[in-house]
Design a protein around this motif. Structure first.
Motif, mmCIF file in Angstrom:
data_model
loop_
_atom_site.group_PDB
_atom_site.id
_atom_site.type_symbol
_atom_site.label_atom_id
_atom_site.label_comp_id
_atom_site.label_asym_id
_atom_site.label_seq_id
_atom_site.Cartn_x
_atom_site.Cartn_y
_atom_site.Cartn_z
ATOM 1 N N THR A 417 27.715 43.676 31.311
ATOM 2 C CA THR A 417 27.507 42.237 31.310
ATOM 3 C C THR A 417 28.834 41.490 31.367
ATOM 4 O O THR A 417 29.882 41.998 30.972
ATOM 5 C CB THR A 417 26.731 41.795 30.060
ATOM 6 O OG1 THR A 417 27.489 42.152 28.889
ATOM 7 C CG2 THR A 417 25.375 42.453 29.992
ATOM 8 N N LEU A 418 28.729 40.247 31.844
ATOM 9 C CA LEU A 418 29.901 39.395 31.991
ATOM 10 C C LEU A 418 29.426 37.952 31.980
ATOM 11 O O LEU A 418 28.334 37.646 32.471
ATOM 12 C CB LEU A 418 30.617 39.713 33.313
ATOM 13 C CG LEU A 418 31.966 39.039 33.577
ATOM 14 C CD1 LEU A 418 33.004 39.506 32.565
ATOM 15 C CD2 LEU A 418 32.436 39.364 34.995
ATOM 16 N N ASP A 419 30.241 37.071 31.415
ATOM 17 C CA ASP A 419 29.909 35.658 31.453
ATOM 18 C C ASP A 419 29.872 35.185 32.900
ATOM 19 O O ASP A 419 30.690 35.593 33.720
ATOM 20 C CB ASP A 419 30.954 34.845 30.669
ATOM 21 C CG ASP A 419 30.488 33.434 30.414
ATOM 22 O OD1 ASP A 419 30.700 32.591 31.293
ATOM 23 O OD2 ASP A 419 29.912 33.172 29.351
ATOM 24 N N ALA A 420 28.889 34.329 33.198
ATOM 25 C CA ALA A 420 28.712 33.878 34.578
ATOM 26 C C ALA A 420 29.939 33.155 35.111
ATOM 27 O O ALA A 420 30.189 33.144 36.318
ATOM 28 C CB ALA A 420 27.477 32.981 34.678
ATOM 29 N N ALA A 421 30.725 32.545 34.216
ATOM 30 C CA ALA A 421 31.947 31.866 34.663
ATOM 31 C C ALA A 421 32.948 32.843 35.254
ATOM 32 O O ALA A 421 33.832 32.447 36.020
ATOM 33 C CB ALA A 421 32.584 31.106 33.502
ATOM 34 N N GLN A 422 32.819 34.129 34.903
ATOM 35 C CA GLN A 422 33.724 35.149 35.418
ATOM 36 C C GLN A 422 33.102 35.938 36.568
ATOM 37 O O GLN A 422 33.711 36.879 37.067
ATOM 38 C CB GLN A 422 34.097 36.131 34.288
ATOM 39 C CG GLN A 422 34.800 35.506 33.112
ATOM 40 C CD GLN A 422 36.238 35.161 33.433
ATOM 41 O OE1 GLN A 422 36.784 35.597 34.445
ATOM 42 N NE2 GLN A 422 36.869 34.379 32.579
ATOM 43 N N ALA A 423 31.888 35.572 36.964
ATOM 44 C CA ALA A 423 31.220 36.311 38.036
ATOM 45 C C ALA A 423 32.090 36.311 39.289
ATOM 46 O O ALA A 423 32.640 35.295 39.697
ATOM 47 C CB ALA A 423 29.862 35.682 38.331
ATOM 48 N N GLY A 424 32.207 37.441 39.902
ATOM 49 C CA GLY A 424 33.063 37.574 41.073
ATOM 50 C C GLY A 424 34.412 38.173 40.752
ATOM 51 O O GLY A 424 35.095 38.680 41.647
ATOM 52 N N SER A 425 34.825 38.116 39.469
ATOM 53 C CA SER A 425 36.113 38.712 39.107
ATOM 54 C C SER A 425 36.013 40.222 38.958
ATOM 55 O O SER A 425 37.020 40.921 39.022
ATOM 56 C CB SER A 425 36.636 38.089 37.805
ATOM 57 O OG SER A 425 35.753 38.355 36.731
ATOM 58 N N VAL A 426 34.795 40.728 38.714
ATOM 59 C CA VAL A 426 34.575 42.162 38.604
ATOM 60 C C VAL A 426 33.296 42.514 39.365
ATOM 61 O O VAL A 426 32.284 41.827 39.235
ATOM 62 C CB VAL A 426 34.425 42.594 37.132
ATOM 63 C CG1 VAL A 426 34.129 44.088 37.035
ATOM 64 C CG2 VAL A 426 35.659 42.259 36.328
ATOM 65 N N ASP A 427 33.363 43.559 40.156
ATOM 66 C CA ASP A 427 32.173 44.095 40.802
ATOM 67 C C ASP A 427 31.462 44.970 39.765
ATOM 68 O O ASP A 427 31.854 46.111 39.524
ATOM 69 C CB ASP A 427 32.568 44.917 42.031
ATOM 70 C CG ASP A 427 31.362 45.422 42.811
ATOM 71 O OD1 ASP A 427 30.275 45.544 42.222
ATOM 72 O OD2 ASP A 427 31.512 45.711 44.017
ATOM 73 N N LEU A 428 30.439 44.405 39.118
ATOM 74 C CA LEU A 428 29.794 45.109 38.019
ATOM 75 C C LEU A 428 29.161 46.425 38.467
ATOM 76 O O LEU A 428 29.197 47.421 37.740
ATOM 77 C CB LEU A 428 28.736 44.219 37.372
ATOM 78 C CG LEU A 428 29.233 42.933 36.703
ATOM 79 C CD1 LEU A 428 28.092 42.222 36.001
ATOM 80 C CD2 LEU A 428 30.368 43.216 35.728
ATOM 81 N N ALA A 429 28.568 46.434 39.654
ATOM 82 C CA ALA A 429 27.956 47.666 40.153
ATOM 83 C C ALA A 429 29.020 48.742 40.355
ATOM 84 O O ALA A 429 28.803 49.915 40.030
ATOM 85 C CB ALA A 429 27.203 47.396 41.444
ATOM 86 N N ALA A 430 30.174 48.350 40.903
ATOM 87 C CA ALA A 430 31.251 49.319 41.099
ATOM 88 C C ALA A 430 31.800 49.808 39.764
ATOM 89 O O ALA A 430 32.128 50.990 39.613
ATOM 90 C CB ALA A 430 32.367 48.690 41.934
ATOM 91 N N TYR A 431 31.897 48.897 38.800
ATOM 92 C CA TYR A 431 32.381 49.271 37.468
ATOM 93 C C TYR A 431 31.453 50.303 36.841
ATOM 94 O O TYR A 431 31.885 51.344 36.337
ATOM 95 C CB TYR A 431 32.462 48.026 36.584
ATOM 96 C CG TYR A 431 33.192 48.226 35.278
ATOM 97 C CD1 TYR A 431 34.549 47.966 35.183
ATOM 98 C CD2 TYR A 431 32.528 48.668 34.143
ATOM 99 C CE1 TYR A 431 35.234 48.131 33.981
ATOM 100 C CE2 TYR A 431 33.196 48.842 32.940
ATOM 101 C CZ TYR A 431 34.548 48.568 32.869
ATOM 102 O OH TYR A 431 35.212 48.747 31.684
ATOM 103 N N ARG A 432 30.143 50.024 36.891
ATOM 104 C CA ARG A 432 29.168 50.945 36.320
ATOM 105 C C ARG A 432 29.164 52.282 37.067
ATOM 106 O O ARG A 432 29.121 53.348 36.457
ATOM 107 C CB ARG A 432 27.786 50.304 36.361
ATOM 108 C CG ARG A 432 26.664 51.199 35.858
ATOM 109 C CD ARG A 432 25.879 51.778 37.019
ATOM 110 N NE ARG A 432 25.429 50.726 37.909
ATOM 111 C CZ ARG A 432 24.991 50.955 39.131
ATOM 112 N NH1 ARG A 432 24.964 52.177 39.620
ATOM 113 N NH2 ARG A 432 24.598 49.956 39.919
ATOM 114 N N LYS A 433 29.241 52.215 38.396
ATOM 115 C CA LYS A 433 29.212 53.443 39.190
ATOM 116 C C LYS A 433 30.411 54.326 38.866
ATOM 117 O O LYS A 433 30.278 55.553 38.705
ATOM 118 C CB LYS A 433 29.208 53.086 40.671
ATOM 119 C CG LYS A 433 29.107 54.281 41.603
ATOM 120 C CD LYS A 433 29.087 53.828 43.057
ATOM 121 C CE LYS A 433 29.011 55.008 44.012
ATOM 122 N NZ LYS A 433 29.028 54.574 45.426
#
Length: 537
Positions: A417-433
């Motif tokens: 999870t990530l605050d929506a204000a930071q969305a785009g700063s991390v590729d969450l799917a890539a992080y999890r993968k």
């Protein structure tokens, strides 16, 4: 033990204070509602379910909590006994009973809270069929933390089983008033001084963590009001109030491999998973001095471990990485470090940040948070299995947060999870993968393998990096840098393009500024081919 006196006002705990101020800045926002439900599978007795919930409410002193302000200072007090009657909603006649129950639960989670008048909790019971019931609970984060949910599940199972069998109902909840007394006694005590000395030694020479995008996390409005709300020790996942997340599950075989690795390293599987998180952070962000946020219950006495309430804290987990070290040895070191953190878990993170002279940025503290939610696979109601489902742990997630729970298929569920204000700063799917790939490499490899020997790329990534990116025979793309940038602006205009300190520019912002500069240079006589000097600090 007698019930606490009604009307006596007391200060908020450090954990509560941040939630209070953040909620007051946005009074109607339901983001601090915690909620989840138990699937009770089998012929449960609806009257006993109602009696169980009524007994829980009667035992739980936090159901009487109310909040107010005096001269701008938040306070809490106990109201009169909670007048609560649990209701059972029969949705078995609906074409899709599960969906009907979910709609009702989601609607309740998204209702605005009333901090001063309450109540700040509710329980809903649903009958989906003769042998399928749901017990839903929602509570505000001022009242409960994530640890409280596990206490409540166990206590409910005890009460129902005792009612159904005539057996011993077990030990009732501890007193929240006593927990508040313990917190008050801790302030200024020798124990607090010892904890402060420990954290000062551990954090000596540490640098403030960067945000999820690799730079400082921007301040939030709550900073000005509270110097940063205190964390709550849970993993934000809830209503759509500014949180983005990636959810996935790994199968039972990988979890079994994790358990086997943990046995070799002589640690618990939760500690082994925490070691993987430390290693993943080092690989993702670079560097050998890793800092993570570790949620802790904030409870140290036996009675407090049976007491629902808001007492959780977040402490730093600092660990160095040696590529020559075996994965088992790394897991043992991380396990020892996390245990020491538990011994000093009551020292408030806001006090530690103040001691270190670090900036307080919203709910971000010590870097990404890793929260392995307390789990109990064996919860039963008089022998009937009950499966827990988390809907919202209540809160925001300024920094990256990895939450781990049991999956429906017997494996593990990962929520990034990530605050929506930071969305785009991390590729969450890539992080999890990448996390799952590293986990697999650590726990399925041969014993004694060193950190340097781990395979951090899956088959698809290896083809991309080793073959495609090194394919010198591939035809070049005949596109200029401005053309590539313009295409990116079209695709993701609101994504973060540049970060400078606390300032963030989106691709659209950057494109606008670049065009403005180009027009200015043209107006001053600059022509194609002219050389323009650029001053960089």
């Amino acid at each position: 033990m007698s019930a606490p006196a009604a009307g006596v006002r007391r200060p908020l705990s450090p954990a509560q204070a941040g939630v209070w101020y953040a909620q007051r800045l946005d009074p109607a926002n339901p983001v601090f509602h915690m909620g989840g439900y138990l699937d009770i599978l089998g012929p449960a007795d609806p009257d006993l379910l109602r009696a169980t919930v009524a007994a829980l409410v009667a035992e739980d002193e936090t159901t009487r909590l109310r909040f107010t302000e005096a001269d701008g200072v938040p306070q809490q007090y106990f109201a009169a006994e909670a007048d609560f009657t649990p209701h059972l909603y029969d949705v078995s006649g609906d074409p899709d009973p599960a969906a009907a129950a979910m709609r009702a639960m989601r609607a309740d989670l998204e209702s605005p809270p009333d901090l001063e008048h309450g109540p700040l909790f509710t329980h809903l019971l649903f009958r989906l069929g003769d042998e399928h019931f749901i017990w839903y609970h929602r509570v505000h984060h001022l009242v409960h933390d994530g640890y409280s949910a596990s206490i409540q599940r166990r206590r409910a199972a005890e009460i129902y089983t005792a009612l159904a069998t005539g057996g011993d109902p077990g030990t009732p909840y501890g007193s929240y008033a006593v927990l508040l007394d313990e917190q008050a006694a801790y302030a200024g005590s020798a124990a607090q001084r010892r904890d402060r000395a420990y954290w000062s030694r551990l954090m000596e020479g540490a640098e403030p963590p960067v945000g999820p995008a690799g730079s400082a996390t921007p301040a939030t409005p709550a900073d000005a009001a509270t110097h940063g709300p205190s964390p709550d020790g849970t993993v934000p996942q809830g209503p759509p109030a500014g949180i983005v997340r990636d959810v996935s599950e790994v199968d039972r075989s990988l979890r079994d491999a994790l358990v086997g690795f943990a046995e070799r390293a002589r640690v618990t599987w939760q500690q082994a998973l925490l070691a993987v998180a430390v290693l993943h952070r080092a690989l993702w962000a670079g560097g050998s001095d890793v800092l993570l946020g570790l949620p802790v219950p904030g409870r140290v006495t036996p009675g407090s471990h049976r007491t629902p309430g808001m007492a959780a804290n977040t402490v730093p987990l600092r660990c160095g990485i040696d590529p020559r070290e075996s994965c088992e040895d790394l897991a043992a070191r991380v396990a020892a470090q996390s245990l020491r953190a538990q011994w000093h878990q009551r020292y408030a993170d806001t006090d530690l940040l103040r001691d270190l002279g670090w900036p307080v940025r919203g709910r971000s503290r010590f870097g990404p948070v890793v929260n392995i939610v307390p789990l109990d696979e064996r919860t039963t109601f008089a022998g009937l299995p009950a499966v827990s489902h988390l809907l919202s742990t209540g809160g925001t997630a300024d920094d990256l947060t990895l939450s781990v729970t049991y999956g429906d298929g017997g494996g593990l569920r990962f929520d990034v999870t990530l605050d929506a204000a930071q969305a785009g700063s991390v590729d969450l799917a890539a992080y999890r993968k990448s996390f799952v790939q590293l986990l697999s490499s650590v726990v399925t490899g041969p014993p004694g393998r060193t950190v340097a020997e781990l395979d951090v790329l899956d088959a698809e990534e290896r083809v991309l990096v080793v073959e495609r990116w090194n394919d010198t025979a591939a035809p070049p793309e005949h596109r200029s840098v401005p053309a590539v940038f313009a295409a990116q602006v079209t695709r993701t205009p609101d994504a973060t393009a540049l970060i400078d300190g606390d300032r963030h520019l989106t691709y659209q912002d950057l494109d606008t500024r670049a065009n403005q500069l180009a027009h200015h240079l043209t107006a001053t006589g600059t022509r194609r081919g002219d050389i323009i000097g650029v001053l960089l600090e």
